[in-house]
Design an enzyme around this catalytic site. Structure first.
Site, PDB file in Angstrom:
ATOM      1  N   LYS A  41       0.844  -1.194   0.000  1.00 24.93           N
ATOM      2  CA  LYS A  41       0.000   0.000   0.000  1.00 24.93           C
ATOM      3  C   LYS A  41       0.880   1.246   0.000  1.00 24.93           C
ATOM      4  O   LYS A  41       1.689   1.456   0.897  1.00 24.93           O
ATOM      5  CB  LYS A  41      -0.900   0.010   1.241  1.00 24.93           C
ATOM      6  CG  LYS A  41      -1.840   1.212   1.284  1.00 24.93           C
ATOM      7  CD  LYS A  41      -2.877   1.051   2.373  1.00 24.93           C
ATOM      8  CE  LYS A  41      -2.468   1.648   3.680  1.00 24.93           C
ATOM      9  NZ  LYS A  41      -2.395   3.134   3.719  1.00 24.93           N
ATOM     10  N   ASP A  69      -3.468   4.258  -1.780  1.00 25.41           N
ATOM     11  CA  ASP A  69      -4.415   4.704  -0.751  1.00 25.41           C
ATOM     12  C   ASP A  69      -4.404   6.230  -0.653  1.00 25.41           C
ATOM     13  O   ASP A  69      -3.820   6.804   0.259  1.00 25.41           O
ATOM     14  CB  ASP A  69      -4.012   4.057   0.584  1.00 25.41           C
ATOM     15  CG  ASP A  69      -5.036   4.284   1.681  1.00 25.41           C
ATOM     16  OD1 ASP A  69      -6.193   4.600   1.350  1.00 25.41           O
ATOM     17  OD2 ASP A  69      -4.669   4.135   2.864  1.00 25.41           O
ATOM     18  N   LYS A  71      -7.250   8.077  -0.577  1.00 27.13           N
ATOM     19  CA  LYS A  71      -8.452   8.508   0.168  1.00 27.13           C
ATOM     20  C   LYS A  71      -9.010   9.815  -0.411  1.00 27.13           C
ATOM     21  O   LYS A  71      -9.158  10.824   0.293  1.00 27.13           O
ATOM     22  CB  LYS A  71      -8.131   8.692   1.645  1.00 27.13           C
ATOM     23  CG  LYS A  71      -7.750   7.405   2.363  1.00 27.13           C
ATOM     24  CD  LYS A  71      -7.691   7.616   3.859  1.00 27.13           C
ATOM     25  CE  LYS A  71      -7.375   6.353   4.627  1.00 27.13           C
ATOM     26  NZ  LYS A  71      -6.003   5.859   4.442  1.00 27.13           N
ATOM     27  N   ASP A  74     -13.476  14.928  -2.318  1.00 26.29           N
ATOM     28  CA  ASP A  74     -13.695  16.274  -2.837  1.00 26.29           C
ATOM     29  C   ASP A  74     -15.008  16.261  -3.620  1.00 26.29           C
ATOM     30  O   ASP A  74     -15.728  15.253  -3.611  1.00 26.29           O
ATOM     31  CB  ASP A  74     -12.487  16.690  -3.714  1.00 26.29           C
ATOM     32  CG  ASP A  74     -12.246  18.203  -3.682  1.00 26.29           C
ATOM     33  OD1 ASP A  74     -13.232  18.959  -3.812  1.00 26.29           O
ATOM     34  OD2 ASP A  74     -11.087  18.622  -3.525  1.00 26.29           O
ATOM     35  N   THR A 128     -10.183   3.759  11.200  1.00 25.65           N
ATOM     36  CA  THR A 128     -10.026   2.857  12.359  1.00 25.65           C
ATOM     37  C   THR A 128      -9.370   3.562  13.546  1.00 25.65           C
ATOM     38  O   THR A 128      -9.259   2.991  14.621  1.00 25.65           O
ATOM     39  CB  THR A 128      -9.185   1.631  11.947  1.00 25.65           C
ATOM     40  OG1 THR A 128      -8.091   2.071  11.143  1.00 25.65           O
ATOM     41  CG2 THR A 128      -9.998   0.639  11.162  1.00 25.65           C
ATOM     42  N   ARG A 228       2.643  -0.716  10.785  1.00 25.41           N
ATOM     43  CA  ARG A 228       3.723  -0.721  11.767  1.00 25.41           C
ATOM     44  C   ARG A 228       3.985  -2.072  12.414  1.00 25.41           C
ATOM     45  O   ARG A 228       5.117  -2.342  12.826  1.00 25.41           O
ATOM     46  CB  ARG A 228       3.449   0.369  12.818  1.00 25.41           C
ATOM     47  CG  ARG A 228       3.657   1.768  12.249  1.00 25.41           C
ATOM     48  CD  ARG A 228       2.938   2.827  13.048  1.00 25.41           C
ATOM     49  NE  ARG A 228       1.504   2.774  12.848  1.00 25.41           N
ATOM     50  CZ  ARG A 228       0.655   3.654  13.365  1.00 25.41           C
ATOM     51  NH1 ARG A 228       1.093   4.624  14.142  1.00 25.41           N
ATOM     52  NH2 ARG A 228      -0.648   3.566  13.121  1.00 25.41           N
TER      53      ARG A 228
HETATM   54  O1  C5P Z   1       0.568   1.079  10.938  1.00 31.32           O
HETATM   55  P1  C5P Z   1      -0.864   0.693  10.798  1.00 31.32           P
HETATM   56  O2  C5P Z   1      -1.088  -0.804  10.694  1.00 31.32           O
HETATM   57  O3  C5P Z   1      -1.749   1.326  11.846  1.00 31.32           O
HETATM   58  O4  C5P Z   1      -1.284   1.297   9.385  1.00 31.32           O
HETATM   59  C1  C5P Z   1      -2.599   1.261   8.913  1.00 31.32           C
HETATM   60  C2  C5P Z   1      -2.658   1.811   7.529  1.00 31.32           C
HETATM   61  O5  C5P Z   1      -3.991   1.723   7.053  1.00 31.32           O
HETATM   62  C3  C5P Z   1      -2.237   3.257   7.405  1.00 31.32           C
HETATM   63  O6  C5P Z   1      -1.505   3.377   6.202  1.00 31.32           O
HETATM   64  C4  C5P Z   1      -3.534   4.032   7.290  1.00 31.32           C
HETATM   65  O7  C5P Z   1      -3.397   5.139   6.438  1.00 31.32           O
HETATM   66  C5  C5P Z   1      -4.464   3.009   6.671  1.00 31.32           C
HETATM   67  N1  C5P Z   1      -5.877   3.128   7.012  1.00 31.32           N
HETATM   68  C6  C5P Z   1      -6.358   3.058   8.300  1.00 31.32           C
HETATM   69  N2  C5P Z   1      -7.697   3.184   8.560  1.00 31.32           N
HETATM   70  C7  C5P Z   1      -8.555   3.361   7.569  1.00 31.32           C
HETATM   71  C8  C5P Z   1      -8.102   3.407   6.260  1.00 31.32           C
HETATM   72  C9  C5P Z   1      -6.737   3.278   6.002  1.00 31.32           C
HETATM   73  O8  C5P Z   1      -5.549   2.867   9.220  1.00 31.32           O
HETATM   74  N3  C5P Z   1      -9.842   3.405   7.814  1.00 31.32           N
END
Ligand code: C5P
Length: 247
Positions: A41, A69, A71, A74, A128, A228
């Site tokens: 991603k 991603d 997002k 607009d 999330t 992460r």
């Molecule tokens: O590091 P981590 O596992 O928290 O990363 C989650 C990834 O998913 C990030 O790149 C974040 O931008 C993306 N994301 C998210 N929640 C959403 C949509 C995308 O955490 N609803």
């Protein structure tokens, strides 16, 4: 270099989020994964800095699938124009925010059909990183009203016939009910994924609505997004092997 060994384990459903790293760092990280994770991603961080070059570079070097991603959020005309600007990029998935509304979503789908016909368009529902107090603060929604709010968003996705949605794995069962009622299935992409030991030690950083990889997949996630937990892992190989064993 695509070398995904089996489609049966959870690893085949992992999308690794390349956040918090430079272009070189992203490439080094993917080399360390040795083709075991099938989808990467690319988010705002890498794309704003390197533009389309980072997408084509990763695609040509590793041959893996790319989830862009961005997002997008607009007015309909602007979102359609943004998708037109991505024309021809080798991406498998692209995100927009569903809260842009039905007209915007339909305009995005039309632009995708024209300029990125092989790309799945996914709608982000509620981040999330939002918890109950954020739902209250932003939308004035009480705890017992959150499910109604989720259902409205899921229904919007189904009504517009977008390919899939990005949601917390905690909400998959709510979505399942509405899918059954409407006889319509969406692709389900779940971020907010943490290993059980990370949840137990509250090592979830800014995420709030989290779930483990295996329970997310068991509850119906088509893909899980992991950032992460993998990119900052001290034992990356152990984490990858653990995912491979979860199937
Ligand atoms: O590091 P981590 O596992 O928290 O990363 C989650 C990834 O998913 C990030 O790149 C974040 O931008 C993306 N994301 C998210 N929640 C959403 C949509 C995308 O955490 N609803």
């Amino acid at each position: 270099m695509k070398n995904v060994t089996t489609d049966l384990n959870i690893l085949s459903k992992v999308i690794v989020a390349l956040d918090g790293m430079s272009a070189e760092g992203a490439i080094t990280f993917l080399e360390k994964c040795s083709g075991k994770i099938p989808t990467a991603k690319i988010g705002m961080e890498l794309f704003y800095k390197h533009g389309t070059d980072i997408v084509t570079q990763i695609k040509s070097k590793f041959g893996i699938d790319i989830f862009l991603d961005l997002k997008l959020h607009d007015i309909p005309n602007t979102v359609a124009g943004a998708i037109k600007s991505l024309s021809g990029l080798p991406i498998k998935m692209l995100t927009i925010h569903l809260s842009g509304g039905g007209e915007m979503i339909k305009s995005a789908i039309a632009a995708r059909d024209k300029y990125l016909p092989d790309c799945k368009l996914l709608g982000v529902t509620y981040l999330t990183s939002l918890d109950e107090s954020a739902f209250k603060h932003i939308w004035g929604v009480n705890k017992n009203e959150i499910e109604d709010k989720l259902n409205l968003m899921f229904k919007l996705a189904i009504d517009t016939k977008i390919d899939g949605i990005v949601l917390s794995a905690n909400e998959l069962l709510t979505l399942d009910n509405i899918e059954k009622k409407t006889h319509h299935k969406l692709m389900k992409i779940c971020p907010g994924i943490r290993f059980q030991d990370e949840i137990d030690s509250n090592n979830i950083q800014d995420q709030k609505r989290v779930q483990t990889p295996d329970s997310a997949v068991k509850n119906g996630a088509t893909y899980i997004v992991m950032g992460r937990s993998l990119t900052s892992a001290s034992g990356l190989n152990e984490r990858i092997n653990k995912l491979a064993m979860m199937g």
